[in-house]
Motif scaffolding. Structure first.
Motif, PDB file in Angstrom:
ATOM      1  N   THR A   1      -5.208   2.163   3.179  1.00 39.48           N
ATOM      2  CA  THR A   1      -4.664   0.863   3.282  1.00 39.48           C
ATOM      3  C   THR A   1      -3.567   0.729   2.303  1.00 39.48           C
ATOM      4  O   THR A   1      -3.123   1.507   1.784  1.00 39.48           O
ATOM      5  CB  THR A   1      -5.927   0.090   2.839  1.00 39.48           C
ATOM      6  OG1 THR A   1      -5.913   0.335   1.202  1.00 39.48           O
ATOM      7  CG2 THR A   1      -7.272   0.151   3.315  1.00 39.48           C
ATOM      8  N   GLU A   2      -2.803  -0.606   2.570  1.00 37.94           N
ATOM      9  CA  GLU A   2      -1.572  -0.690   1.895  1.00 37.94           C
ATOM     10  C   GLU A   2      -1.854  -0.553   0.262  1.00 37.94           C
ATOM     11  O   GLU A   2      -1.044  -0.122  -0.232  1.00 37.94           O
ATOM     12  CB  GLU A   2      -1.191  -2.062   2.303  1.00 37.94           C
ATOM     13  CG  GLU A   2       0.307  -2.376   1.481  1.00 37.94           C
ATOM     14  CD  GLU A   2       0.711  -3.679   1.831  1.00 37.94           C
ATOM     15  OE1 GLU A   2       1.659  -4.002   1.338  1.00 37.94           O
ATOM     16  OE2 GLU A   2       0.068  -4.379   2.601  1.00 37.94           O
ATOM     17  N   LYS A   3      -3.232  -0.971   0.164  1.00 40.45           N
ATOM     18  CA  LYS A   3      -3.518  -0.897  -1.389  1.00 40.45           C
ATOM     19  C   LYS A   3      -3.567   0.493  -1.702  1.00 40.45           C
ATOM     20  O   LYS A   3      -3.285   0.693  -3.016  1.00 40.45           O
ATOM     21  CB  LYS A   3      -4.968  -1.532  -1.573  1.00 40.45           C
ATOM     22  CG  LYS A   3      -5.171  -1.963  -3.212  1.00 40.45           C
ATOM     23  CD  LYS A   3      -6.590  -2.634  -3.125  1.00 40.45           C
ATOM     24  CE  LYS A   3      -7.041  -2.538  -4.423  1.00 40.45           C
ATOM     25  NZ  LYS A   3      -8.293  -3.316  -4.802  1.00 40.45           N
ATOM     26  N   ASP A   4      -4.217   1.242  -1.260  1.00 41.09           N
ATOM     27  CA  ASP A   4      -4.316   3.011  -1.426  1.00 41.09           C
ATOM     28  C   ASP A   4      -2.949   3.377  -1.400  1.00 41.09           C
ATOM     29  O   ASP A   4      -2.611   4.213  -2.501  1.00 41.09           O
ATOM     30  CB  ASP A   4      -4.878   3.626  -0.330  1.00 41.09           C
ATOM     31  CG  ASP A   4      -6.332   3.058   0.066  1.00 41.09           C
ATOM     32  OD1 ASP A   4      -7.166   2.674  -0.992  1.00 41.09           O
ATOM     33  OD2 ASP A   4      -7.020   3.332   1.151  1.00 41.09           O
TER      34      ASP A   4
END
Length: 155
Positions: A124-127
């Motif tokens: 994900t973008e967060k990852d």
């Protein structure tokens, strides 16, 4: 690439705009230079001063060149100028896992070459931002460097 990178229109904060020097906002923290042909010599001199300062301070950094919009002109833009980004970062030594998502200039610029199907399908973008953030300077250190470089460029 035929795809526009978000970096081509990313918001900036002016630091020494007369020398094309800005800070990226809402993007992995780095310095952005912008030039069109008429300002080329002045901006190249500023880039050299900044990168020479980083080398003299033994600070790792990545540099990325792309077409782009003039800072403050990202709504409607022909991307007729050049954006040069310098990301001061933490040094990292040793072998990297060749199958893993590693951070270098493409990843900092927003081009994410995943090396395996699992990472591509599940990251994900967060990852990705968590991985990237590990390689960037801590905020206090970045702001101190920004202050030093801005002072040098204003001389």
């Amino acid at each position: 690439m035929n795809q526009e990178l978000r970096l081509e229109t990313a918001s900036t904060l002016p630091l020494v705009p007369e020398k094309g020097f800005y800070r990226l906002v809402d993007f992995p923290t780095g310095f952005l230079f912008y030039t069109e042909i008429e300002d080329l010599e002045k901006v190249v001199s500023a880039i050299s001063l900044v990168t020479d300062s980083l080398v003299d301070g033994n600070m790792a950094h990545n540099m990325f060149f792309t077409r782009g919009c003039s800072p403050g002109d990202s709504d409607v833009c022909a991307r007729r100028g050049v954006r040069i980004v310098v990301w001061p970062r933490m040094s990292c030594f040793g072998a990297k896992d060749e199958s893993a998502f590693n951070v270098a200039l493409c990843e900092l610029a927003g081009h994410l070459p995943f090396k395996n199907r699992h990472d591509f399908e599940h990251s994900t973008e967060k990852d990705v931002m968590a991985v990237i953030q590990k390689y960037l300077l801590p905020n206090e250190e970045f702001l101190q460097l920004e202050h030093q470089l801005t002072a040098r460029l204003q001389k």
